[in-house]
Motif scaffolding. Structure first.
Motif, mmCIF file in Angstrom:
data_model
loop_
_atom_site.group_PDB
_atom_site.id
_atom_site.type_symbol
_atom_site.label_atom_id
_atom_site.label_comp_id
_atom_site.label_asym_id
_atom_site.label_seq_id
_atom_site.Cartn_x
_atom_site.Cartn_y
_atom_site.Cartn_z
ATOM 1 N N THR A 1 0.847 -1.188 0.000
ATOM 2 C CA THR A 1 0.000 0.000 0.000
ATOM 3 C C THR A 1 0.882 1.238 0.000
ATOM 4 N N LEU A 2 0.365 2.337 -0.509
ATOM 5 C CA LEU A 2 1.025 3.641 -0.388
ATOM 6 C C LEU A 2 0.045 4.543 0.332
ATOM 7 N N LYS B 1 8.577 18.801 -1.056
ATOM 8 C CA LYS B 1 7.588 17.733 -1.158
ATOM 9 C C LYS B 1 6.350 18.079 -0.353
ATOM 10 N N VAL B 2 5.199 17.963 -1.005
ATOM 11 C CA VAL B 2 3.955 17.966 -0.242
ATOM 12 C C VAL B 2 3.926 16.675 0.565
ATOM 13 N N LEU B 3 3.708 16.806 1.846
ATOM 14 C CA LEU B 3 3.957 15.675 2.732
ATOM 15 C C LEU B 3 2.775 14.733 2.867
ATOM 16 N N ASN B 4 3.124 13.483 3.118
ATOM 17 C CA ASN B 4 2.143 12.536 3.615
ATOM 18 C C ASN B 4 1.777 13.018 5.015
ATOM 19 N N ALA B 5 0.555 13.504 5.168
ATOM 20 C CA ALA B 5 0.131 14.187 6.382
ATOM 21 C C ALA B 5 -0.498 13.202 7.367
ATOM 22 N N LYS C 1 7.014 7.811 1.240
ATOM 23 C CA LYS C 1 7.713 6.741 0.544
ATOM 24 C C LYS C 1 8.933 7.280 -0.189
ATOM 25 N N ASP C 2 8.827 8.533 -0.701
ATOM 26 C CA ASP C 2 9.910 9.104 -1.498
ATOM 27 C C ASP C 2 10.906 9.917 -0.675
ATOM 28 N N GLU D 1 2.707 10.679 -4.238
ATOM 29 C CA GLU D 1 3.868 11.458 -3.826
ATOM 30 C C GLU D 1 4.800 11.837 -4.959
ATOM 31 N N LYS D 2 4.732 11.146 -6.101
ATOM 32 C CA LYS D 2 5.700 11.394 -7.161
ATOM 33 C C LYS D 2 5.643 12.854 -7.608
ATOM 34 N N TYR D 3 6.778 13.398 -7.937
ATOM 35 C CA TYR D 3 6.952 14.801 -8.314
ATOM 36 C C TYR D 3 6.753 15.747 -7.137
ATOM 37 N N GLY D 4 6.552 15.203 -5.942
ATOM 38 C CA GLY D 4 6.560 16.033 -4.754
ATOM 39 C C GLY D 4 5.355 16.924 -4.560
ATOM 40 N N GLY D 5 4.364 16.858 -5.452
ATOM 41 C CA GLY D 5 3.195 17.713 -5.293
ATOM 42 C C GLY D 5 3.467 19.171 -5.581
#
Length: 761
Positions: free
Chosen positions: A50-51, A80-84, A178-179, A350-354
Motif C-alpha cells: 500500500t502507499l 515535497k507535499v507531505l504525507n500528512a 515513501k519518497d 507522492e511522485k513529483y513532490g506535489g
C-alpha cells in the motif's frame, strides 16, 4: 495497459479484489476538495502492499537533495507535499482476529468512485481465520462545502456469528513519505489530546514549521440508536491519539460507525488557535451529521458538473474517461487561494513532490479559463508574479545578472528545487510558459490591463534571461541557444532545440508588444515598472529585437520540416510500430544511453511549438511535421497525446485523433504507462479536456471572437461541452445532424462556426 475497471458514465468501479492492482486503485479512487486529499487506502488494517497518503494543500518539506555528484547551482532540497497525519484510521478486531484484507478470504468486493456525488464507497464480505464472516460497507468523502472536513460511514454486519468487537479510531501523525530521500520522518509532535469519543494531534513539519491539527470524533449506532459501549480505552503514544471501543455485535444486525475529522493547517489559522479552531470545525460537522454533510457536499458537486461537464453519447469508455479527468482536476484545485497551485499528482500520490511545474501554465490554465470565473485563472498567474523575486534569485545563482528571471522547473515557494541537472539547468523553455500563459489569458478574457498590473514586470525579467542565454554564432550568422533539453526529455544537452529557440524569440517579441501597450495605455504605471526594474528601454529593447529577428531555427528543407534540434537526422529514423511490445515503456525497459541515442520521442517538441503557435504555419507545413514526428513519438509523457489529438483533429486525421484521445482520457484508468500506482497525472488531465474542446470541437479565439470547427468521431453519436467566455456561458452540441450552439447566459454574442457567423442571444 490494464483494463480491470468497469466502464460506467459516472462511476469508476472495481469488482473483485486483486492485491496486484491495489496501489493503482489507491491512486485512481483518490478523493479531495482543494484543501486536502486522500488516497483510497482502506480505513481498516491492511498489511499488504500500500502507499498510504493523506495530503494538506500548501504544507511541504524541503527534503535534502540526494545526488551522486554535486554540481554548482544545484538546489539544496527537493520540496515535497507531505504525507500528512492519517485521519481515516478505523481498525476492527472481532474476538482475537483483526480484519485485514491481506489475510482474510474476500468475497463480493466492490469499490466505487461516484464522480457525480464525489464519494468513495467500498463493500465486501470477509471471512476471518476462525470462520467468522462479516459484511462491511464503507463510504467517505472530503467535503467540498467545508474544506477542512472529512467524514466516514463504516457499516459492519456479522453474517454467521455474534461476538465482541473492538474498534480503534485514531489520528496518527507518525507517518513517512515513501519518497523520502534519506528515509527521514518529517513530522514532530506539538500537542495531543484524547478523551472518550475524541482525539486530537497537532504536528509540525521539521525546518518549515507548518502546523497541522487533525481532530476526530465518532458515533456508533445500530438501528439508528447509540450502541451500548462496554469499554473505552484511551490510547496515546508519540504522534498518535485515539480510542479503542469495545461492544457486542449481533448476527445479522448492522452496526454503523461514523467518523468525523477536521484537518486544519497554520496556512489558514494562527498556530496557537489551531486546536480550538479544530474543535469548532469538528463540532459543527458532528452537529450537522453525516447525511446532511453528504447532501451539502453533493450539492457543490452538482453545481460543479453543471458548469464543466462534457457529455459523450455512444461511447461509455470515452465518457467515463473525460469525466474522470474533470473530476480529478476540480477536486485538486478550486482557485480560491492564490497561494496554491496544481501539483502533477494532485492529492493522489507522492511522485513529483506535489510541487508546481510548467504544466499549470501550458495545460491547466486553458481549462480553468473556460470552466471557471476569470479570477481563478488570474490567481494562477498572480501566483507566478508573487514568485518573481525568487525567479530573479534563481537566475542569479546560475550567473545571470541585471534582474534576469529564470522561473523554476519545480517549486513550492518560487525557489528551484529540482535536482536532475539536464532538467534543472537545461529545460529552460519552462520560463516562457509564464509568458505564453499571460498571452493565453489576455486573448481569452480581453483583460489587457493585466499587463500593466502584473504581467510586464514578469516579462521584462524573462526577456532579460533569454537575452543573456543566447549567444551569437559567427558560423551561422545567427543567434543560437546551446546546451538545452526540450519538453522531450529523451534528448538531453542538445543545441538549438527548435521549440526552445522559437519560444525564446516569441517571448522577446511579446515583451516588446507589451511594453508598447503599457506605455501607451498606462504611462504612469510604465514609469513605475521601469524604475523598479531599472529598465534601460532603448538599450534592452534594441537587443531583444535583434535577437528575435536573427534567431536560428534548425530545419530540413528537403523534407520541409523543422528539426527537433541540430543533428536530429543523424539518428537512425525508425517508427514506434517497429518496437517490440516488451520494449515498452522505454523509460522502464531501455538504458538511458540507448534512449538518448534513439530517435524515439517522449513528446514531440516541434509539435508542441506548432500547437502553441499554429497561426504562424500553413496547413501543409503542419501536416509535414506531424506526419514526420508522430510515428516516432512513444507518448511516454502524459502531456504528449493531447497535443497530437488537437493537431490530428485540425488535419482531419479523425481515427488517429480518437485513438490518442482514449490514450489521454484513460491514461490512469487503464494504466497505459505502468505508473499510475505513483498517483494520477492531474495536470495532463487538462489536456484531455483540450482534446475534446480544442481538438474535436475546434475551439479557438481569434481577434476577440470564438471560433469552432467541430467534427464528431465515428464512435460517438453526439457530444457537448460548455465554456465561459467574457461573461457569457455557451453550450455547444455536436451530433450527426450538425452543430447546435446556445447562449445560456450573458450578453448577445457573435461566434464563428465552420467559418460562418452565428449570432447568439
Amino acid at each position: 495497459m490494464k483494463e480491470f475497471l468497469k466502464h460506467h458514465p459516472w462511476q469508476i468501479i472495481e469488482e473483485g479484489f486483486d492485491p496486484h492492482y491495489h496501489t493503482i486503485s489507491e491512486s485512481v479512487f483518490s478523493i479531495g476538495n482543494g484543501q486536502m486529499g486522500q488516497r483510497a487506502n482502506f480505513e481498516e488494517t491492511y498489511t499488504g502492499e500500500t502507499l498510504r497518503g493523506s495530503y494538506v494543500a500548501g504544507v511541504y518539506y524541503p527534503d535534502k537533495t540526494r545526488v551522486g555528484w554535486w554540481k554548482n547551482g544545484y538546489p539544496e532540497y527537493f520540496a515535497k507535499v507531505l504525507n500528512a497525519p492519517n485521519w481515516i484510521g478505523l481498525d476492527l478486531r472481532v474476538g482475537k482476529h483483526v480484519l485485514d484484507l491481506a489475510v482474510c478470504k474476500i468475497e463480493d468486493f466492490r469499490r466505487v468512485l461516484d464522480m457525480q456525488a464525489g464519494t468513495l464507497s467500498r463493500s465486501f464480505v470477509a471471512t476471518l481465520a476462525d470462520g467468522k464472516k462479516l459484511r462491511v460497507s464503507a463510504q467517505r468523502f472530503c467535503s467540498m462545502a467545508r474544506g477542512e472536513v472529512g467524514a466516514i460511514r463504516y457499516a459492519v454486519t456479522p453474517l454467521n456469528f455474534s461476538d465482541q468487537a473492538t474498534v480503534s479510531l485514531f489520528v496518527d501523525a507518525d507517518v513517512v513519505n515513501k519518497d523520502s530521500n534519506y528515509d527521514e520522518k518529517f513530522w514532530e509532535e506539538v500537542y495531543k489530546e484524547a478523551s472518550a469519543g475524541c482525539a486530537i494531534v497537532t504536528a509540525q513539519t521539521k525546518k518549515t514549521f507548518f502546523h497541522v491539527t487533525t481532530a476526530m470524533r465518532y458515533a456508533i449506532t445500530a438501528g439508528g440508536q447509540p450502541v451500548r459501549i462496554d469499554r473505552t480505552d484511551i490510547v496515546e503514544r508519540e504522534k498518535f491519539a485515539g480510542n479503542e471501543v469495545t461492544f457486542n455485535i449481533e448476527q445479522d444486525q448492522e452496526v454503523v460507525i461514523y467518523k468525523y475529522a477536521a484537518v486544519l493547517s497554520s496556512e489558514n489559522h494562527a498556530k496557537d488557535k489551531l486546536v480550538a479552531a479544530s474543535k469548532e470545525v469538528l463540532d459543527g460537522a458532528v452537529r450537522t451529521g453525516y447525511d446532511a454533510l453528504l447532501e451539502e457536499h453533493k450539492a457543490v458537486w452538482k453545481h460543479t458538473w453543471e458548469v464543466c461537464d462534457i457529455t459523450i453519447e455512444g461511447d461509455v469508455a470515452a465518457q467515463q474517461g473525460i469525466r474522470f479527468n474533470i473530476f480529478q482536476l476540480m477536486q485538486t484545485y478550486t482557485g480560491k487561494d492564490e497561494r496554491l497551485n496544481i501539483g502533477p499528482k494532485g492529492f493522489t500520490g507522492e511522485k513529483y513532490g506535489g510541487v508546481t511545474y510548467w504544466d499549470t501554465e501550458a495545460y491547466c490554465l486553458p481549462f480553468f479559463l473556460s470552466t471557471a470565473e476569470p479570477t481563478v485563472a488570474r490567481n494562477l498567474l498572480i501566483y507566478r508574479y508573487k514568485h518573481l523575486p525568487k525567479a530573479i534569485e534563481n537566475a542569479r545563482k546560475l550567473g545571470f545578472t541585471r534582474g534576469a528571471a529564470f522561473y523554476p522547473f519545480v517549486t513550492m515557494n518560487g525557489e528551484e528545487c529540482h535536482n536532475e541537472w539536464e532538467i534543472t539547468f537545461e529545460e529552460i523553455h519552462r520560463t516562457s510558459a509564464m509568458a505564453y500563459a499571460m498571452r493565453d489569458y489576455i486573448v481569452y478574457t480581453g483583460d489587457k490591463a493585466y499587463l500593466a498590473e502584473y504581467g510586464l514586470e514578469v516579462l521584462i525579467g524573462i526577456a532579460r534571461f533569454w537575452a543573456q542565454r543566447v549567444n551569437w554564432s559567427s558560423e551561422k550568422n545567427k543567434f543560437v541557444i546551446l546546451g538545452v533539453t526540450g519538453p522531450n526529455e529523451y534528448e538531453n544537452n542538445v543545441n538549438n532545440n527548435w521549440y526552445t529557440n522559437y519560444l525564446g524569440a516569441w517571448t522577446l517579441r511579446f515583451t516588446l508588444e507589451a511594453i508598447d501597450y503599457v506605455k501607451g495605455a498606462f504611462a504612469s504605471r510604465f514609469g513605475e515598472i521601469a524604475g523598479r526594474t531599472q529598465f534601460q528601454e532603448a538599450e534592452e529593447t534594441t537587443r531583444w529585437r535583434e535577437i528575435a529577428e536573427k534567431m536560428y531555427y534548425p530545419e530540413d528543407s528537403r523534407r520541409g520540416i523543422f528539426l527537433q534540434q541540430d543533428g536530429f537526422l543523424d539518428k537512425e529514423i525508425r517508427r514506434v510500430s517497429d518496437l517490440r511490445a516488451e520494449d515498452r515503456p522505454l523509460n522502464q525497459k531501455w538504458s538511458w544511453d540507448r534512449i538518448l541515442r534513439s530517435c524515439f520521442i517522449k513528446q514531440a517538441d516541434v509539435l508542441q511549438g506548432i500547437f502553441l503557435f499554429e497561426d504562424d504555419f500553413d496547413m501543409e507545413t503542419i501536416r509535414r511535421n506531424y506526419d514526420f514526428y508522430e510515428p516516432m513519438t512513444v507518448h511516454e509523457s502524459s502531456l504528449s497525446p493531447c497535443v497530437h489529438v488537437i493537431l490530428a483533429s485540425k488535419l482531419g486525421y479523425k481515427s488517429m485523433a480518437y485513438d490518442l484521445y482514449l490514450r489521454t482520457a484513460r491514461l490512469d484508468l487503464d494504466d497505459y504507462n505502468n505508473d499510475t500506482e505513483d498517483g494520477c497525472h492531474i495536470t495532463s488531465m487538462a489536456g484531455t479536456w483540450m482534446s475534446v474542446v480544442k481538438g474535436f470541437g475546434g475551439m479557438r479565439v481569434k481577434q476577440d471572437t470564438l471560433h469552432f470547427t467541430p467534427f464528431i468521431p465515428d464512435q460517438w453519436t453526439s457530444y457537448s461541452f460548455r465554456v465561459e467566455f467574457r461573461g457569457r456561458v455557451l453550450k455547444v452540441k455536436v451530433s450527426r445532424d450538425g452543430v447546435e450552439t446556445r447562449l445560456e447566459s450573458g450578453a448577445a454574442l457573435e461566434i464563428m462556426v465552420n467559418g460562418a457567423a452565428v449570432s447568439l442571444k
